[in-house]
Design a protein around this motif. Sequence first.
Motif: not given
Length: 144
Positions: A39-40, A59, A64, A67-69, A71-72
């Motif tokens: 994913s990264y 996103c 995604i 919040s997920t982006s 974190r990435f």
Amino acid sequence: MKQEESFLTMCLYFTSNRFARKMTRIAEEAFKELDIAPSYAYVILLIKNNPGITQQELCSKLSIAPSTSTRFIKKLEGEGLIKRKTRWKTTHFNLSDKGELFSKDVEHALSDLRKQVVTIFGEENADNLAMYLTDLSEIIKEKG
């Protein structure tokens, strides 16, 4: 196949998740030497191919949550692979010099992943499956 298990093969939810878990293992193995989750790696490639991309665009392209982006982005910034530039209220992302070099390793790992998938499925099946899943994902996005 036992008749009592046929519901599993006919269940799109079960079958797609089983497939996704197996594909995830294959992808994680392809990126293992880089010590990065797939994913990264896709975030890195999106930023490389779309200099100045915004978080909202990331996103959208990756399907995604913000919040997920976040974190990435934090992880990749922490490793010095990406940098941000804020213009007015919008933040844009680019690869750092280290990120540019690393992206070449990511592209190589992605190429190796492609070769492995083609070895397993065959090129036509791999391409057709990817296109079919993309089309179905768009249908879910529109109607779901």
